[in-house]
Design an enzyme around this catalytic site. Structure first.
Site, PDB file in Angstrom:
ATOM      1  N   LEU A  56       5.718   3.260   3.931  1.00 55.32           N
ATOM      2  CA  LEU A  56       4.590   3.267   2.934  1.00 55.32           C
ATOM      3  C   LEU A  56       3.372   3.918   3.590  1.00 55.32           C
ATOM      4  CD1 LEU A  56       5.041  -0.033   1.154  1.00 55.32           C
ATOM      5  CD2 LEU A  56       5.551   1.928   0.113  1.00 55.32           C
ATOM      6  N   ASP A  57       2.740   4.711   3.167  1.00 56.01           N
ATOM      7  CA  ASP A  57       1.667   5.433   3.694  1.00 56.01           C
ATOM      8  C   ASP A  57       0.502   4.396   3.861  1.00 56.01           C
ATOM      9  OD1 ASP A  57      -0.043   5.562   1.350  1.00 56.01           O
ATOM     10  OD2 ASP A  57       1.109   7.333   0.567  1.00 56.01           O
ATOM     11  N   GLU A  58      -0.382   4.753   4.491  1.00 56.27           N
ATOM     12  CA  GLU A  58      -1.773   3.784   4.681  1.00 56.27           C
ATOM     13  C   GLU A  58      -2.330   3.330   3.535  1.00 56.27           C
ATOM     14  OE1 GLU A  58      -5.697   3.666   7.795  1.00 56.27           O
ATOM     15  OE2 GLU A  58      -4.652   5.718   7.285  1.00 56.27           O
ATOM     16  N   ALA A  59      -2.407   4.157   2.484  1.00 55.54           N
ATOM     17  CA  ALA A  59      -3.233   3.571   1.456  1.00 55.54           C
ATOM     18  C   ALA A  59      -2.098   2.762   0.314  1.00 55.54           C
ATOM     19  CB  ALA A  59      -3.792   4.699   0.537  1.00 55.54           C
ATOM     20  N   SER A  60      -1.062   2.976   0.666  1.00 49.38           N
ATOM     21  CA  SER A  60      -0.010   2.407  -0.368  1.00 49.38           C
ATOM     22  C   SER A  60       0.265   0.819   0.248  1.00 49.38           C
ATOM     23  CB  SER A  60       1.422   3.063  -0.303  1.00 49.38           C
ATOM     24  OG  SER A  60       0.993   4.425  -0.891  1.00 49.38           O
TER      25      SER A  60
END
Length: 202
Positions: A56-60
């Site tokens: 998952l990316d940093e903002a997710s």
């Protein structure tokens, strides 16, 4: 020489509710990144050889499966396993946009155009019961938002965010809530639970 009668290695498996602002990696060798970023290794003392499956990316946020078994990692990333996301989008999403998402939309991928596979999409009647995010979503003075469930079987880079943007409703918050039959239910933000296996995934 390996002993053919030797017992197979005992693998370990974990469920993690990844919080907003964390990278899906355990540490970094870059001093600047270490100072400014958060890593999974801060949340739990994972054994050597643990890998995150489907980052998952940093903002997710949301469900992340971790394992020491590389073969299991390949299975989970395959198109046989559903991944369900709850996305809070900018604006009140329309029936037309939902239909477009279900049929597949064109997104940019590594400089090329890619059409997403048909998927399951529906509007959530109310905001889901999720932990408050570390960084607050913009307030209502900037306009209404809505929530949708999007279930895909592929995992292209930032795919769900690109899909909602393609139909005119950019994603403000993205939470993965299910992988196969494994759900986020009962797992608080930042919590880790070791499990004997991931159960049925396909």
């Amino acid at each position: 020489m390996l002993d053919p009668a030797a017992a197979p290695p005992i693998h370990r498996h974990f469920l993690l509710h990844k919080p907003y602002g964390y990278l899906s990696q355990f540490r970094s060798e870059a001093p600047r990144e270490v100072r400014k970023k958060h890593f999974l290794g801060e949340l739990y003392d994972f054994p050597e050889g643990t890998m995150a499956i489907g980052r998952l990316d940093e903002a997710s946020e949301g469900l992340l499966l971790l394992t020491t078994d590389g073969k299991l990692s390949e299975l989970v990333r395959s198109r046989h396993v559903e991944k369900e996301y709850y996305a809070q989008v900018d604006g009140l999403i329309t029936d037309e946009a939902l239909s477009q998402l279900r049929e597949g939309v064109e997104i940019g991928l590594h400089g090329d155009k890619y059409r997403t596979l048909p998927c399951q999409v529906y509007r959530l009647p109310a905001a889901p019961d999720l932990p408050a995010r570390a960084r607050r979503i913009r307030d209502e003075r900037h306009g209404p938002t809505s929530w949708v469930s999007i279930t895909v079987t592929e995992g292209k880079y930032r795919q769900v965010r690109k899909m909602t943007a393609a139909v005119g409703f950019p994603t403000l918050r993205l939470v993965r809530v299910r992988i196969g039959e494994v759900t986020l239910s009962g797992l608080a933000g930042g919590a880790v639970r070791e499990v004997p296996d991931f159960g049925p995934l396909g």
